[in-house]
Design a protein around this motif. Structure first.
Motif, PDB file in Angstrom:
ATOM      1  N   TYR A  35       0.852  -1.183   0.000  1.00 41.00           N
ATOM      2  CA  TYR A  35       0.000   0.000   0.000  1.00 41.00           C
ATOM      3  C   TYR A  35       0.893   1.240   0.000  1.00 41.00           C
ATOM      4  O   TYR A  35       2.032   1.191   0.449  1.00 41.00           O
ATOM      5  CB  TYR A  35      -0.994   0.005   1.163  1.00 41.00           C
ATOM      6  CG  TYR A  35      -0.412   0.121   2.551  1.00 41.00           C
ATOM      7  CD1 TYR A  35       0.078  -1.007   3.210  1.00 41.00           C
ATOM      8  CD2 TYR A  35      -0.396   1.342   3.217  1.00 41.00           C
ATOM      9  CE1 TYR A  35       0.597  -0.905   4.495  1.00 41.00           C
ATOM     10  CE2 TYR A  35       0.123   1.451   4.499  1.00 41.00           C
ATOM     11  CZ  TYR A  35       0.612   0.321   5.135  1.00 41.00           C
ATOM     12  OH  TYR A  35       1.110   0.431   6.413  1.00 41.00           O
ATOM     13  N   HIS A  95      -2.382  -1.087  -3.080  1.00 36.60           N
ATOM     14  CA  HIS A  95      -3.514  -0.249  -2.685  1.00 36.60           C
ATOM     15  C   HIS A  95      -3.037   1.183  -2.487  1.00 36.60           C
ATOM     16  O   HIS A  95      -1.962   1.414  -1.932  1.00 36.60           O
ATOM     17  CB  HIS A  95      -4.112  -0.752  -1.371  1.00 36.60           C
ATOM     18  CG  HIS A  95      -4.485  -2.195  -1.382  1.00 36.60           C
ATOM     19  ND1 HIS A  95      -5.766  -2.629  -1.649  1.00 36.60           N
ATOM     20  CD2 HIS A  95      -3.747  -3.314  -1.175  1.00 36.60           C
ATOM     21  CE1 HIS A  95      -5.803  -3.950  -1.591  1.00 36.60           C
ATOM     22  NE2 HIS A  95      -4.595  -4.383  -1.314  1.00 36.60           N
ATOM     23  N   THR A 142      -3.659   4.746  -0.608  1.00 32.86           N
ATOM     24  CA  THR A 142      -4.298   5.231   0.615  1.00 32.86           C
ATOM     25  C   THR A 142      -4.868   6.623   0.411  1.00 32.86           C
ATOM     26  O   THR A 142      -4.119   7.583   0.216  1.00 32.86           O
ATOM     27  CB  THR A 142      -3.257   5.269   1.749  1.00 32.86           C
ATOM     28  OG1 THR A 142      -2.586   4.011   1.792  1.00 32.86           O
ATOM     29  CG2 THR A 142      -3.913   5.500   3.081  1.00 32.86           C
ATOM     30  N   ASN A 145      -7.159   7.898   2.797  1.00 26.68           N
ATOM     31  CA  ASN A 145      -7.971   7.751   4.009  1.00 26.68           C
ATOM     32  C   ASN A 145      -8.000   8.990   4.884  1.00 26.68           C
ATOM     33  O   ASN A 145      -8.260   8.921   6.074  1.00 26.68           O
ATOM     34  CB  ASN A 145      -7.496   6.529   4.818  1.00 26.68           C
ATOM     35  CG  ASN A 145      -6.080   6.704   5.357  1.00 26.68           C
ATOM     36  OD1 ASN A 145      -5.363   7.617   4.958  1.00 26.68           O
ATOM     37  ND2 ASN A 145      -5.671   5.817   6.242  1.00 26.68           N
ATOM     38  N   ILE A 201      -7.782   2.622  -0.331  1.00 24.33           N
ATOM     39  CA  ILE A 201      -8.094   2.549   1.098  1.00 24.33           C
ATOM     40  C   ILE A 201      -8.703   3.891   1.497  1.00 24.33           C
ATOM     41  O   ILE A 201      -8.110   4.942   1.238  1.00 24.33           O
ATOM     42  CB  ILE A 201      -6.821   2.283   1.933  1.00 24.33           C
ATOM     43  CG1 ILE A 201      -6.120   1.016   1.438  1.00 24.33           C
ATOM     44  CG2 ILE A 201      -7.162   2.161   3.414  1.00 24.33           C
ATOM     45  CD1 ILE A 201      -4.746   0.801   2.041  1.00 24.33           C
ATOM     46  N   THR A 253     -11.058  -0.811   0.271  1.00 22.92           N
ATOM     47  CA  THR A 253     -10.749  -1.209   1.642  1.00 22.92           C
ATOM     48  C   THR A 253     -11.110  -0.074   2.584  1.00 22.92           C
ATOM     49  O   THR A 253     -10.753   1.084   2.328  1.00 22.92           O
ATOM     50  CB  THR A 253      -9.255  -1.539   1.801  1.00 22.92           C
ATOM     51  OG1 THR A 253      -8.909  -2.623   0.941  1.00 22.92           O
ATOM     52  CG2 THR A 253      -8.922  -1.914   3.237  1.00 22.92           C
ATOM     53  N   SER A 261     -10.505   1.874   5.800  1.00 23.69           N
ATOM     54  CA  SER A 261      -9.388   2.117   6.713  1.00 23.69           C
ATOM     55  C   SER A 261      -9.801   1.914   8.169  1.00 23.69           C
ATOM     56  O   SER A 261     -10.985   2.044   8.522  1.00 23.69           O
ATOM     57  CB  SER A 261      -8.922   3.563   6.515  1.00 23.69           C
ATOM     58  OG  SER A 261      -8.069   3.987   7.551  1.00 23.69           O
ATOM     59  N   LYS A 269      -1.372  -6.160   8.545  1.00 22.57           N
ATOM     60  CA  LYS A 269      -0.898  -4.883   7.994  1.00 22.57           C
ATOM     61  C   LYS A 269       0.322  -4.413   8.777  1.00 22.57           C
ATOM     62  O   LYS A 269       0.294  -4.297  10.010  1.00 22.57           O
ATOM     63  CB  LYS A 269      -2.011  -3.847   8.085  1.00 22.57           C
ATOM     64  CG  LYS A 269      -1.747  -2.594   7.294  1.00 22.57           C
ATOM     65  CD  LYS A 269      -3.019  -1.774   7.177  1.00 22.57           C
ATOM     66  CE  LYS A 269      -2.789  -0.649   6.195  1.00 22.57           C
ATOM     67  NZ  LYS A 269      -3.777  -0.580   5.171  1.00 22.57           N
TER      68      LYS A 269
END
Lengths: 240, 304
Positions: B28, B76, B78, B80, B107, B126, B128, B251
């Motif tokens: 990620y 992925h 991010t 978020n 995410i 996804t 978070s 993670k």
């Protein structure tokens, strides 16, 4: 527009699980014609049964308001509310805000400082925050979710104190709190050891209310950074 | 052998192959380009990490996605951060760019984004841990919005995780397994998370001037004011328990940390996953990292 500040008997706590655990016994003792406000913390799995008990009891009240603080509980209470005369409020923990009073410091001039950045010495020079950033800081996240929240039956959103003046609420009723959310300390089930000390941050008072860390404007000048700060915005009366 | 997969942060396209060779299963990353920085600064608006934790231009984003695909890994992006109305269009454009480059997932924490990103499916969505999904109703809520995976909050106990994950056996659940333990419930933390810079001494001659609204060079994390950060925690001893609690992906934190730190963390976790060490993991941790380990999921769970 501020929510109609009806006098309600407030039960529970926005972040403390004990507030929810104690709620059924409290509700049992209250006359059903008393307007009540149930503050629901984030509901972890072993509290789900208690939530259902609380909702069942609240269904017996003539005037119940439920303030929720996690998306799952919002969804659940949204379903419970259908066909009932009840009020659903998006709680302060669920309504993301950039409420840190440090933001007020960033909005005021600061001295130059030489720092290391990517292996080079760089002089940081103060400039006002970009307009887009200020707009981001001023707008609570719930405001751009207004359509979704209305579809879920949300009647009002809580907003805590924030560093910058609140933006227009996009047609949502707003319940303004007279304190701001700083953070939440995860509950470890140790009530005696809950919370923590008080600090000063950007001239404001930061303190624990059980496991919820709040801030409010300090009474009087304390000499710590007050000279850097713009005057605290004056808002209408609000709920604690 | 434990089947839990590991997802690791990547800071640069050149790291992808190295992480794959060390056994990373997924990746990620973050993104912060010049345009975003000009509008919103370099602090935690687009995601919760600043500076070196982010890829800084479309070229790096494209290369990272391409390298990840060549390595057979899902990557992925991010996004978020806390979202308001003004930045949704730009976030969607960034997600579309990532999808066009072959990125594997996004995410996020804002509930408006999945619908806005429906057209970039089949990219995975996804949720978070900043969304603080703590119950089965939350899982159902996000599933209805189109999420494929959920990262569970750090403060849930293993028993609570199991109760949440069992409500949706077809959903993929992630949990933190190394590094980045926020002492607060970070999904509710409103503290500023600013970029940090080491002060240069009086003898340093600045090569450039940068304008910013925070010239202190300090991060102002609230937990620091309370003296709360502690050595990075580890869940190596708990991998089997996490798997039995319904967690499929472990993670690893450390976006922005040097690659060697992340690789040592990964090596330790892979050792734990292979179960070759038996109960000797705390000793191995001490020898590897030079200090006692701290458990991400101590036995006593959150009140419930």
């Amino acid at each position: 527009m501020d929510m109609d500040d009806k006098k309600r008997l407030v039960l529970g706590h926005r972040s403390c699980p004990r507030g929810l655990r104690e709620m059924p016994a409290q509700l049992e003792r209250i006359a059903r014609n008393v307007p009540v406000e149930a503050l629901i913390p984030p509901v972890t799995p072993f509290l789900e049964g208690t939530l259902e008990t609380v909702l069942s009891l609240l269904g017996e009240f003539e005037d119940a308001s439920v303030t929720v603080n996690d998306w799952g509980t919002l969804d659940r209470v949204s379903q419970w509310k259908k066909g009932r005369r009840a009020r659903l409020v998006l709680g302060a923990l669920l309504n993301g805000q950039d409420s840190d009073p440090m933001i007020r410091v960033f909005c005021a001039p600061q001295p130059d400082k030489c720092v290391w950045e990517g292996g080079n010495a760089v002089l940081l020079r103060w400039a006002p925050p970009p307009e887009e950033l200020k707009r981001h800081w001023a707008e609570p996240s719930a405001f751009h979710l207004a359509g979704m929240l209305r579809d879920m039956g949300v009647d009002a959103v809580e907003t805590g104190l924030q560093a910058l003046e609140l933006t227009e609420a996009a047609g949502l009723d707003v319940r303004r709190l007279d304190w701001g959310v700083m953070s939440v300390k995860p509950c470890r089930g140790d009530c005696a050891g809950c919370g923590g000390g008080e600090i000063t941050r950007a001239g404001c008072r930061v303190f624990f209310d059980r496991n919820l860390l709040k801030w409010e404007y300090a009474a009087g000048a304390d000499g710590k950074g007050e000279a850097l700060l713009p005057a605290a915005p004056q808002g209408p009366g609000s709920m604690r | 052998m434990n089947c839990i997969r590991f997802t690791l942060p990547v800071n640069d396209p050149s790291e992808v192959e190295i992480l794959r060779d060390h056994g990373a299963d997924e990746l990620y990353c973050g993104y912060l380009d010049a345009d975003w920085r000009r509008k919103y600064g370099g602090d935690a608006v687009i995601s919760r990490r600043q500076g070196a934790a982010n890829l800084s231009d479309p070229g790096a984003l494209r290369e990272t996605a391409a390298e990840a695909r060549r390595s057979g890994m899902t990557a992925h992006l991010t996004l978020n951060g806390r979202v308001t109305g003004g930045e949704t269009a730009q976030l969607v454009r960034i997600a579309e760019m990532w999808a066009a480059f072959g990125g594997g997932g996004i995410i996020l924490q804002d509930p408006a984004l999945p619908a806005l990103l429906a057209h970039v499916k089949p990219m995975l969505i996804t949720v978070s841990l900043l969304a603080v999904t703590v119950n089965k109703c939350g899982v159902a809520f996000w599933k209805r919005l189109g999420a494929d995976r959920i990262v569970l909050p750090r403060f849930l106990s293993l028993a609570e995780m199991k109760a949440v994950t069992s409500s949706a056996p077809d959903m993929v659940f992630e949990a933190m397994v190394m590094g980045d333990l926020c002492p607060f419930a970070d999904g509710f933390c409103r503290s500023v998370h600013a970029e940090t810079h080491a002060p240069a001494g009086p003898e340093a001659v600045p090569k450039a001037v940068r304008e910013t609204c925070n010239t202190s060079g300090q991060a102002y994390h609230l937990c620091m004011e309370y003296g709360l950060p502690a050595p990075d925690p580890c869940a190596a001893c708990r991998l089997k328990d996490l798997g039995e609690s319904g967690v499929a992906v472990g993670k690893v934190g450390g976006r922005g940390l040097p690659l060697e730190v992340r690789l040592r963390w990964l090596d330790h976790l892979r050792l734990a996953r292979s179960e070759a060490c038996g109960t000797d993991l705390p000793r191995r941790y001490r020898e590897t990292f030079g200090h006692e380990c701290r458990c991400y999921y101590p036995q006593k769970g959150i009140g419930g």
